[in-house]
Design an enzyme around this catalytic site. Structure first.
Site, short mmCIF file in Angstrom:
data_model
loop_
_atom_site.label_atom_id
_atom_site.label_comp_id
_atom_site.label_asym_id
_atom_site.label_seq_id
_atom_site.Cartn_x
_atom_site.Cartn_y
_atom_site.Cartn_z
CB CYS A 160 -1.05 0.02 1.25
SG CYS A 160 -0.49 0.92 2.60
CD GLU A 161 -0.62 5.25 -3.81
OE1 GLU A 161 -0.03 4.89 -4.59
OE2 GLU A 161 -1.86 6.31 -3.77
CG HIS A 162 -2.44 5.43 1.59
ND1 HIS A 162 -3.73 4.83 1.40
CD2 HIS A 162 -2.10 6.29 0.78
CE1 HIS A 162 -4.17 5.46 0.23
NE2 HIS A 162 -3.50 6.37 -0.26
CG HIS A 163 -0.26 2.88 6.05
ND1 HIS A 163 -1.36 2.65 5.39
CD2 HIS A 163 -0.23 3.70 7.23
CE1 HIS A 163 -2.13 3.53 6.14
NE2 HIS A 163 -1.77 3.91 6.97
CB CYS A 192 -1.83 -0.27 6.57
SG CYS A 192 -3.02 -0.29 5.41
CD GLN A 204 -8.34 -4.51 -2.49
OE1 GLN A 204 -7.82 -4.35 -1.33
NE2 GLN A 204 -9.32 -5.26 -2.75
CG HIS A 248 -5.30 -3.45 2.70
ND1 HIS A 248 -4.69 -2.59 1.73
CD2 HIS A 248 -5.96 -4.18 1.92
CE1 HIS A 248 -5.38 -2.66 0.64
NE2 HIS A 248 -6.24 -3.66 0.95
#
Ligand code: ZN
Length: 188
Positions: free
Chosen positions: A73-76, A144, A114, A142
């Site tokens: 995931c690009e956020h975490h 995260c 996703q 996920h």
């Protein structure tokens, strides 16, 4: 800053001693792992499909289900993993079956959300195979969400992208969903 220096800075940032024995080679390993996990940036999905396109008269739904998905995931920068199910209805052309899981890998081995991963797979199939319709469903867990607790350990995110006949015709969509026997948990 090169990647290894950045990892050393991260280690120091969490209160570690980047110089201690167990962490000594960690920056090197992390760089190698990250480069592999993001190798999809350097691959060409169009070329992959185009090298294995075949002309056929078959016009029933083609489904490849339970494709393992491992992405980040690009956020975490934490992993998410699960299963992808891909279907299309040919319009004179099919692609070699083994190319679909490789296409999924190419987009999964990038920093992702996703929803975008799902759309990118569907749109690439639409653009290259030009089928009558394409459907992609991804079920994933996920890290995260799982690792940070808050009673999210068992939640599964489900995303779908339906194009052409899969969007316009409910029976087509239902046939797809019943054939993948979607039951709301990856890998079960
Ligand atoms: Zn995340």
């Amino acid at each position: 800053m090169d990647m290894q220096a950045a990892v050393r800075a991260l280690l120091a940032g969490v209160g570690e001693d980047p110089g201690r024995e167990g962490l000594d080679k960690t920056p090197e390993r992390v760089e190698k792992a990250l480069k592999f996990l993001t190798s999809g940036y350097h691959q060409d999905p169009k070329a992959l499909i185009n090298e294995a396109l075949f002309t056929v008269s078959y016009d029933e739904m083609v489904i490849i289900k339970d494709i393992d998905v491992f992405s980040m995931c690009e956020h975490h920068l934490l992993p998410f993993y699960g299963k992808a199910h891909v279907a299309y209805i040919p319009n004179g052309k099919v692609v070699g079956l083994s190319k679909i899981p490789r296409l999924v890998d190419m987009f999964a081995r990038r920093l992702q959300v996703q929803e975008r991963l799902t759309t990118q797979i569907a749109e690439m199939i639409e653009e290259t195979i030009q089928p009558r319709g394409v459907g992609v469903v991804i079920e994933a867990m996920h890290f995260c969400m799982i690792m940070r607790g808050v009673e999210k350990q068992n939640s599964v995110a489900v995303t779908s992208c339906m194009l052409g006949g899969f969007r316009e015709r409910q029976p087509t969509r239902e046939e797809f969903l019943s054939l993948i026997r979607f039951h709301g948990r990856p890998g079960v």
